[in-house]
Design an enzyme around this catalytic site. Structure first.
Site, short mmCIF file in Angstrom:
data_model
loop_
_atom_site.label_atom_id
_atom_site.label_comp_id
_atom_site.label_asym_id
_atom_site.label_seq_id
_atom_site.Cartn_x
_atom_site.Cartn_y
_atom_site.Cartn_z
N SER A 745 4.85 28.98 71.81
CA SER A 745 4.98 28.23 73.06
C SER A 745 6.21 27.32 73.10
O SER A 745 6.51 26.73 74.13
CB SER A 745 3.71 27.44 73.35
N LYS A 788 -1.50 19.44 76.59
CA LYS A 788 -0.05 19.29 76.58
C LYS A 788 0.42 18.38 77.73
O LYS A 788 1.27 17.51 77.54
CB LYS A 788 0.61 20.67 76.69
#
Ligand code: ADP
Length: 840
Positions: A745, A788
């Site tokens: 990611s 996140k």
């Protein structure tokens, strides 16, 4: 036919010289000079033989083969005659002078006897009474007359006949040797008669009346227990003294055997006597206890066991087994080790909840209220739980509902949700942690043959909870191990499978236990390690972790009051400031759940409790009246935190102070929550080498490579000369260097930092990003978006670049946070560059 010629046999018997009594030798053959001179001893025997065997004419008679016995002169014995040849031989004898030769077979098992199967020494007998038996055989009574040395068999007719030489036993000369031997033999025989069941006293009395060594030897040999070959040996010994010597040896051996036997018998008897004595004493004790109106402990236990199994509501099979085992226990001496093992087993049988159950209360509204009361937030989770309960209510227990599995980081409330479900349904709650269980026997128990064996953990938990329909949480199924001792997951499947779990088999218990009424709920931190067979049966409900705001509310509404109560503190006396709680969440914990938060709040409460207690003691000592509760007495503020908890323990990523070249902000995710990280790229003159640092995993390294390849192939578009790559060394570093990282990611973040370094365009400091990159520059979706975004928000980020496909996940983010951020969904790397890099 015998193999020796008749003349040779006669020669052997008489020796080659002329007989002492002057009679002519039977043999007509010449004396054989070649015979070696016999030794002295054997000469004496030969002399005796000569004395014993007088010349008598050969006789010829029918032969009756004997299977299991040997007949001596003077013996009277009944014989059963069944074989055709034997019957004819007997008939022939009865037709003439009732005399017959009986000879033992060498091998008892042979039916069709031929001459070669017979010994060559037999006995002449006279037939007495004859009895015809119903099934065609005949019983005859015979009396032995004299020994016969068979000279020749002939087998032509329907039975065997033989020519034989009668051995006439003359009276042996007295002499000391013979007398002493007779005495010793009689003495031994007396002892044998006493010890042996086969020798009667009459036989001993008869022996006392025989004063000749030969007949005595015959009599003794016919009564003691020796095998047929030994009996035949005695028959073949023509010398009376030698014969008696042989019998003497046999007697001594027999006596030894009998002594040994009687010793063994004695030992056994002693043992029996001992246990009989014990039994007798116990019975007496029982009788005394009975008289006193007391009950012996074993009887009492057994009575109680019986009452318990009658009340336990066992299935027929289990009931039968339990009854059988109790009967076995009742019949056992209570002190034996086996009895204590058996008692342990029965105690388990009666202690398990075979049919004890609580009544279900399936009121969906009440359940909703319970969940609301015990848990903050978790709207989606609560909804799914209520749907699950509603289906159960409508379909009833028959329906095979899937097994709920809560998946999420530690401390997000998985176990406590299980507890609330139990509360809402009015069921009891049981919990079993599977973390580190590697052995099938931990689930299923050990067989009873092992010392100290116990049932497995499933049944142990069932026994503790005491009902057959609890809500049963199995924690940490992702930590289930597997090794050579069998696969615990397989056993677990049987526990969870509604097709099988009505007859769950535990190795220790041996009888099936019904687990079908249990409501199993599983929990796991992550789903990946859970065996797929198990995963198939589960309905997964994810609990992703809390935002700081949610944690704050949970602490405010639940944790603080819970900890105050647990530490005996008065809510009126101790309070937590809002900023203090936020500070605990930010600087003293680093987690997705609220477990450490609760622990830290608890730690403060304990310290305050101590001060309160000490102050109370002081007041008592000064006998002052207790002051009224003062709400500000213990007010925890951001500033006083350090006094209670020490210096802050965690710092988290904060946005860069200014726009920088070659540094882009990424966001990471772990079970403990999300965090931001500034990925740095440095370029140096060199030869196209790539260096990656910061403990990057394989996937992350590959994703860095993909970023570089993308930048290279699209270099012109960003105004970079592709040839530069050959003269450059690239170093990518992902902080913090000590923490291992992996995953794809950070792909777009690394590519952004690289392009920034190559183009010297600074990265906007307020931008954070996450997304996987492909070689063609496509941006692919990632996981853990909620954590996140929360981490980015906490770090002061205002623009968040995310893969377009993750846009839908934004709904999970609390709206107050969503409002504070600008989200840029992207599909292409070029869009990322456009949003993240400052225009020069
Ligand atoms: P897990 O099983 O996921 O590790 P627990 O159920 O043990 O977590 O929860 C840890 C603590 O946090 C418990 O005291 C629980 O009551 C509390 N807790 C967690 N989530 C919530 C929530 N949403 N509302 C109230 N308390 C919560």
């Amino acid at each position: 036919m015998t193999s020796k010629k008749s003349s040779e046999i006669i020669d052997e018997l008489f020796g080659s010289g002329p007989p002492e009594d002057g009679s002519a030798p039977y043999s007509s053959g010449p004396a054989r000079e070649s015979n070696p001179r016999p030794e002295l001893a054997s000469r004496r025997t030969t002399r005796r033989r000569r004395r014993m065997i007088t010349r008598s004419p050969l006789i010829e008679m029918p032969v009756l083969p004997l299977r299991e016995t040997v007949i001596y002169p003077h013996m009277v014995t009944p014989l059963f005659v069944g074989r055709d040849a034997s019957l004819r031989a007997v008939e022939q004898a009865l037709d003439t002078d009732r005399s017959l030769i009986v000879v033992a077979q060498r091998d008892q098992d042979i039916d069709d006897v031929e001459a070669q199967h017979l010994y060559t020494v037999g006995c002449e007998v006279t037939i007495g009474r004859v009895l015809k038996m119903p099934e065609g055989s005949t019983s005859i009574l015979v009396q032995g007359q004299r020994r016969l040395q068979i000279v020749e068999y002939s087998e032509g007719g329907s039975y065997i006949t033989a020519r034989a030489l009668p051995i006439v036993e003359v009276e042996a000369e007295g002499g000391l040797e013979s007398e002493a031997l007779i005495r010793v033999v009689l003495e031994l025989f007396e002892r044998v008669a006493k010890l042996s069941r086969n020798v009667s006293d009459d036989a001993y009395v008869a022996a006392l009346n025989v004063d000749e060594p030969g007949p005595l030897a015959d009599l003794v040999a016919s009564t003691i227990q020796i095998d047929n070959a030994a009996r035949q040996q005695i028959l073949e010994e023509f010398d009376p003294l030698t014969r008696l010597q042989k019998v003497h040896i046999m007697l001594a051996k027999e006596l030894d055997l009998l002594d040994m036997e009687s010793k063994i018998q004695g030992d056994v008897q002693k043992e029996i006597d001992h246990s009989q004595r014990e039994y007798y004493l116990r019975e007496q004790m029982k009788a005394i206890q009975h008289e006193l109106g007391e009950e012996d402990p074993l009887t009492r236990d057994i009575r109680e066991f019986r009452a318990k199994i009658a009340a336990a509501g066992m299935s027929e099979e289990v009931l039968a087994r339990a009854t059988e085992e109790i009967d076995r226990l009742a019949a056992m001496p209570s002190i034996s080790p086996e009895a204590s093992v058996l008692r342990g087993y029965i105690e388990w049988l009666v202690a398990l909840p075979w049919s004890v159950a609580t009544e279900d209360r399936l009121d969906i509204r009440a359940a909703a209220a319970t969940l609301e009361r015990n848990h903050y937030g978790l709207e989606k989770v609560k909804e799914r739980i209520l749907e699950f309960l509603a289906v159960r209510k409508l379909a009833g227990a028959k329906q095979k509902s899937p097994i709920l599995c809560f998946v999420g980081p530690p401390g997000v409330g998985k176990t406590s949700l299980g507890r609330s479900i139990a509360e809402a349904m009015g069921r009891k709650f049981a919990r079993l942690s599977l973390g580190g269980v590697r052995d099938e026997a931990e689930i299923r128990g050990h067989r009873r043959t092992y010392i100290g064996a116990l049932p497995g953990r499933i049944l142990q938990t069932m026994k503790t909870v005491g009902v057959c329909n609890p809500v049963f949480i199995m924690d940490e199924i992702d930590k289930l191990g597997m090794d050579y001792r069998g696969d615990p997951a397989a056993a677990l499947l049987e526990v969870l499978d509604p097709e099988q779990n009505n007859a769950f088999s535990d190795h220790y218990l041996e009888v099936p236990f019904d687990l079908s009424r249990v409501l199993f709920i599983l929990t796991a931190n992550v789903l990946d390690p859970v065996p797929s067979a198990l995963r198939d049966r589960m309905e997964v409900i994810e609990l992703p972790g809390y935002t700081e705001e949610e944690k704050f509310h949970i602490a405010r509404q639940f944790l603080v009051s819970k900890q105050l109560e647990q530490n005996g503190l008065d809510a009126a006396e101790m309070t937590f400031g809002d900023r203090a709680l936020h500070e605990i969440i930010r600087s003293y914990t680093h987690e997705a759940g609220v477990r450490n938060l609760e622990r830290e709040v608890g730690a403060i409460c304990r310290k305050v409790a101590r001060s309160v207690a000490e102050a109370g003691e002081d007041e008592a000592a000064e006998s002052k009246p207790r002051r009224k509760a003062n709400p500000n007495r213990y007010h925890i503020t951001e500033k006083t935190l350090e006094k209670y908890l020490g210096p802050s323990r965690f710092s988290y990523g904060i946005a860069e102070k200014r726009d920088e070249v070659g540094v882009a902000t990424g966001v990471s995710w772990s079970a403990a929550g999300g965090d931001t990280m500034g990925i740095e790229v440095t370029l140096m003159d060199g030869s196209g080498k790539l260096t990656l640092t910061g403990q990057l995993g394989e996937v992350m390294r590959e994703s860095a490579q993909a970023g570089i390849s993308y930048a290279r192939s699209w270099a012109r578009q960003f105004g970079i000369d592709p040839a530069r790559f050959e003269k450059l060394d690239i170093h990518i570093h992902v902080p913090a260097g000590a923490i291992p990282k992996d995953g794809p990611s950070a792909g777009i973040t690394m590519a952004t930092a690289l392009i920034s370094a190559l183009t010297q365009r600074p990265v906007r400091r307020e931008v954070a990003m996450t997304g996987e990159i492909t070689l063609r520059g496509k941006v692919l979706p990632i996981g853990g978006l909620k954590e996140k975004v929360l981490a980015a928000h906490r770090a002061g980020i205002t623009t968040f670049i995310l893969p377009k496909e993750n846009e839908k996940d934004l709904l999970e983010i609390p709206s107050n946070i969503r409002k504070q951020l600008r989200f840029v969904p992207v599909e292409q790397m070029s869009e990322v560059i456009g949003a993240a890099l400052r225009q020069e």
